[in-house]
Write a protein that holds these residues in place. Structure first.
Motif, PDB file in Angstrom:
ATOM      1  N   PHE A 100      12.009 -18.671 -39.015  1.00 55.34           N
ATOM      2  CA  PHE A 100      11.513 -18.868 -37.664  1.00 55.34           C
ATOM      3  C   PHE A 100      11.341 -17.543 -36.926  1.00 55.34           C
ATOM      4  O   PHE A 100      10.424 -17.393 -36.116  1.00 55.34           O
ATOM      5  CB  PHE A 100      12.435 -19.806 -36.884  1.00 55.34           C
ATOM      6  CG  PHE A 100      12.110 -21.260 -37.091  1.00 55.34           C
ATOM      7  CD1 PHE A 100      11.238 -21.923 -36.246  1.00 55.34           C
ATOM      8  CD2 PHE A 100      12.661 -21.951 -38.158  1.00 55.34           C
ATOM      9  CE1 PHE A 100      10.925 -23.258 -36.443  1.00 55.34           C
ATOM     10  CE2 PHE A 100      12.361 -23.286 -38.366  1.00 55.34           C
ATOM     11  CZ  PHE A 100      11.491 -23.949 -37.515  1.00 55.34           C
ATOM     12  N   SER A 101      12.201 -16.572 -37.194  1.00 51.84           N
ATOM     13  CA  SER A 101      12.021 -15.262 -36.568  1.00 51.84           C
ATOM     14  C   SER A 101      10.730 -14.612 -37.053  1.00 51.84           C
ATOM     15  O   SER A 101      10.033 -13.938 -36.291  1.00 51.84           O
ATOM     16  CB  SER A 101      13.217 -14.359 -36.863  1.00 51.84           C
ATOM     17  OG  SER A 101      13.273 -14.017 -38.231  1.00 51.84           O
ATOM     18  N   THR A 102      10.387 -14.855 -38.324  1.00 55.28           N
ATOM     19  CA  THR A 102       9.126 -14.335 -38.875  1.00 55.28           C
ATOM     20  C   THR A 102       7.930 -15.000 -38.199  1.00 55.28           C
ATOM     21  O   THR A 102       6.933 -14.345 -37.883  1.00 55.28           O
ATOM     22  CB  THR A 102       9.058 -14.586 -40.395  1.00 55.28           C
ATOM     23  OG1 THR A 102      10.177 -13.962 -41.026  1.00 55.28           O
ATOM     24  CG2 THR A 102       7.774 -14.017 -40.987  1.00 55.28           C
ATOM     25  N   LEU A 103       8.026 -16.317 -37.967  1.00 60.09           N
ATOM     26  CA  LEU A 103       6.939 -17.036 -37.309  1.00 60.09           C
ATOM     27  C   LEU A 103       6.693 -16.509 -35.899  1.00 60.09           C
ATOM     28  O   LEU A 103       5.574 -16.523 -35.402  1.00 60.09           O
ATOM     29  CB  LEU A 103       7.262 -18.537 -37.258  1.00 60.09           C
ATOM     30  CG  LEU A 103       7.323 -19.266 -38.614  1.00 60.09           C
ATOM     31  CD1 LEU A 103       7.777 -20.698 -38.413  1.00 60.09           C
ATOM     32  CD2 LEU A 103       5.971 -19.234 -39.313  1.00 60.09           C
ATOM     33  N   TYR A 104       7.751 -16.054 -35.247  1.00 60.59           N
ATOM     34  CA  TYR A 104       7.641 -15.477 -33.911  1.00 60.59           C
ATOM     35  C   TYR A 104       7.319 -13.979 -33.951  1.00 60.59           C
ATOM     36  O   TYR A 104       7.186 -13.350 -32.910  1.00 60.59           O
ATOM     37  CB  TYR A 104       8.948 -15.674 -33.134  1.00 60.59           C
ATOM     38  CG  TYR A 104       9.042 -16.993 -32.408  1.00 60.59           C
ATOM     39  CD1 TYR A 104       8.469 -17.160 -31.153  1.00 60.59           C
ATOM     40  CD2 TYR A 104       9.713 -18.073 -32.970  1.00 60.59           C
ATOM     41  CE1 TYR A 104       8.574 -18.372 -30.470  1.00 60.59           C
ATOM     42  CE2 TYR A 104       9.818 -19.289 -32.300  1.00 60.59           C
ATOM     43  CZ  TYR A 104       9.242 -19.431 -31.052  1.00 60.59           C
ATOM     44  OH  TYR A 104       9.344 -20.619 -30.380  1.00 60.59           O
ATOM     45  N   SER A 105       7.249 -13.417 -35.178  1.00 58.17           N
ATOM     46  CA  SER A 105       7.038 -11.971 -35.357  1.00 58.17           C
ATOM     47  C   SER A 105       8.111 -11.195 -34.604  1.00 58.17           C
ATOM     48  O   SER A 105       7.840 -10.187 -33.948  1.00 58.17           O
ATOM     49  CB  SER A 105       5.635 -11.557 -34.868  1.00 58.17           C
ATOM     50  OG  SER A 105       4.637 -12.244 -35.582  1.00 58.17           O
ATOM     51  N   TYR A 106       9.336 -11.698 -34.703  1.00 60.80           N
ATOM     52  CA  TYR A 106      10.464 -11.102 -33.985  1.00 60.80           C
ATOM     53  C   TYR A 106      11.512 -10.677 -35.003  1.00 60.80           C
ATOM     54  O   TYR A 106      11.856 -11.431 -35.910  1.00 60.80           O
ATOM     55  CB  TYR A 106      11.057 -12.126 -33.012  1.00 60.80           C
ATOM     56  CG  TYR A 106      11.549 -11.529 -31.714  1.00 60.80           C
ATOM     57  CD1 TYR A 106      10.702 -11.377 -30.624  1.00 60.80           C
ATOM     58  CD2 TYR A 106      12.873 -11.123 -31.581  1.00 60.80           C
ATOM     59  CE1 TYR A 106      11.152 -10.843 -29.424  1.00 60.80           C
ATOM     60  CE2 TYR A 106      13.333 -10.589 -30.389  1.00 60.80           C
ATOM     61  CZ  TYR A 106      12.462 -10.450 -29.316  1.00 60.80           C
ATOM     62  OH  TYR A 106      12.923  -9.909 -28.141  1.00 60.80           O
ATOM     63  N   SER A 107      12.020  -9.475 -34.853  1.00 58.67           N
ATOM     64  CA  SER A 107      13.015  -8.966 -35.784  1.00 58.67           C
ATOM     65  C   SER A 107      14.422  -9.281 -35.274  1.00 58.67           C
ATOM     66  O   SER A 107      14.829  -8.794 -34.218  1.00 58.67           O
ATOM     67  CB  SER A 107      12.849  -7.449 -35.959  1.00 58.67           C
ATOM     68  OG  SER A 107      13.828  -6.935 -36.837  1.00 58.67           O
ATOM     69  N   VAL A 108      15.146 -10.133 -36.003  1.00 56.91           N
ATOM     70  CA  VAL A 108      16.503 -10.494 -35.608  1.00 56.91           C
ATOM     71  C   VAL A 108      17.414 -10.461 -36.825  1.00 56.91           C
ATOM     72  O   VAL A 108      16.956 -10.452 -37.969  1.00 56.91           O
ATOM     73  CB  VAL A 108      16.555 -11.911 -34.989  1.00 56.91           C
ATOM     74  CG1 VAL A 108      15.693 -12.000 -33.748  1.00 56.91           C
ATOM     75  CG2 VAL A 108      16.151 -12.970 -36.008  1.00 56.91           C
ATOM     76  N   ASP A 109      18.694 -10.454 -36.568  1.00 56.26           N
ATOM     77  CA  ASP A 109      19.696 -10.578 -37.615  1.00 56.26           C
ATOM     78  C   ASP A 109      20.125 -12.049 -37.643  1.00 56.26           C
ATOM     79  O   ASP A 109      20.853 -12.493 -36.743  1.00 56.26           O
ATOM     80  CB  ASP A 109      20.893  -9.673 -37.315  1.00 56.26           C
ATOM     81  CG  ASP A 109      21.961  -9.746 -38.385  1.00 56.26           C
ATOM     82  OD1 ASP A 109      21.942 -10.693 -39.199  1.00 56.26           O
ATOM     83  OD2 ASP A 109      22.846  -8.858 -38.408  1.00 56.26           O
ATOM     84  N   PRO A 110      19.679 -12.839 -38.630  1.00 56.84           N
ATOM     85  CA  PRO A 110      20.027 -14.263 -38.674  1.00 56.84           C
ATOM     86  C   PRO A 110      21.536 -14.503 -38.651  1.00 56.84           C
ATOM     87  O   PRO A 110      21.996 -15.489 -38.060  1.00 56.84           O
ATOM     88  CB  PRO A 110      19.415 -14.740 -39.996  1.00 56.84           C
ATOM     89  CG  PRO A 110      18.286 -13.804 -40.234  1.00 56.84           C
ATOM     90  CD  PRO A 110      18.778 -12.467 -39.747  1.00 56.84           C
ATOM     91  N   GLY A 111      22.283 -13.598 -39.268  1.00 58.29           N
ATOM     92  CA  GLY A 111      23.739 -13.736 -39.264  1.00 58.29           C
ATOM     93  C   GLY A 111      24.318 -13.705 -37.867  1.00 58.29           C
ATOM     94  O   GLY A 111      25.211 -14.490 -37.525  1.00 58.29           O
TER      95      GLY A 111
END
Length: 251
Positions: A100-111
């Motif tokens: 989902f972070s990829t779909l938003y083109s947003y870089s996050v740490d899923p952990g």
């Protein structure tokens, strides 16, 4: 300053008018509740704000963005937790948040996102193995991937046990402490009273009243209303929590 502005909003489905010219504002950092019986128009109102459906007439703005004209921009600054969701069964929770972070083109740490909602110990688990409360918190985790200014919660505690419900309340309060704005729909009056700074009561597509829960209660009691039920300082749920503890029982 209001971060949400709704002006003369209407939505018609054929001859049926689901939302009938409503006006309200939500201040930045506020927890704002939409209360009403089934079919009152609250879900339609929220779906317009989320950019899922178009209004028939009227205007709605989030952070000065017109939700009907700047839908893509609006979606970049809001997070939506849905009441009922089904995620990909072949992906772990870590992979779902990452997707989902990829779909938003947003870089996050899923952990870190999973840790934020209390699911770090489930990061390698699959969606179908989660309890009801864990599924709701995963839905919230996905809503956080774009670091939204405004969060929408649709009946977030439906079907949850008392421990999971109180845990979710604390999570929602923590978002407000971070400066996020929360719009909440709920059928639980205790939940609205606990979480909301103000509520809008909607019926038959119209807003009947907007005020803080405490002011609405004071208005009713001053009118001469007397409850048939004796008011106590604790509820049965408080007793249940006191006897069984606040810890979640779903891991």
């Amino acid at each position: 300053m209001p971060i949400i502005q709704v002006k003369k909003l209407k939505k018609k489905y054929g001859e049926f008018e689901a939302v009938r010219g409503i006006d309200f504002e939500v201040d930045e950092g506020e927890v704002f509740g939409l209360l009403g019986p089934n079919g009152a128009g609250k879900t339609t109102t929220v779906e317009i704000l989320e950019g899922l459906i178009k209004s028939t007439s009227g205007e709605a703005f989030i952070n000065d963005l017109d939700v009907s004209k700047d839908t893509k921009s609006v979606k970049k600054i809001i997070g939506v937790q849905l009441q009922s969701v089904n995620f990909f069964e072949k992906l772990s929770l870590f992979e779902i948040v990452e997707l989902f972070s990829t779909l938003y083109s947003y870089s996050v740490d899923p952990g870190k996102i999973l840790e934020r909602v209390g699911l770090s110990n489930k990061k390698d688990s699959y969606f179908k193995t989660l309890s009801g409360g864990q599924k709701q918190r995963l839905s919230i985790a996905v809503a956080l991937v774009n670091n939204p200014k405004v969060l929408f919660f649709d009946e977030p505690t439906t079907g949850l046990d008392p421990q999971a419900r109180r845990n979710l309340w604390e999570l929602i309060k923590s978002f407000q402490e971070e400066g996020k704005t929360v719009v909440l729909t709920t059928h639980y009056m205790e939940e609205a009273e606990e979480l909301c700074d103000r509520v809008a009561i909607i019926d038959e597509g119209k807003i009947i009243k907007i005020n803080s829960p405490s002011n609405l209660i004071d208005e009713l009691t001053k009118s001469g209303f007397k409850s048939s039920k004796k008011i106590r300082e604790a509820t049965l749920e408080d007793v249940f929590i006191d006897l069984t503890g606040k810890s979640l029982r779903e891991d």
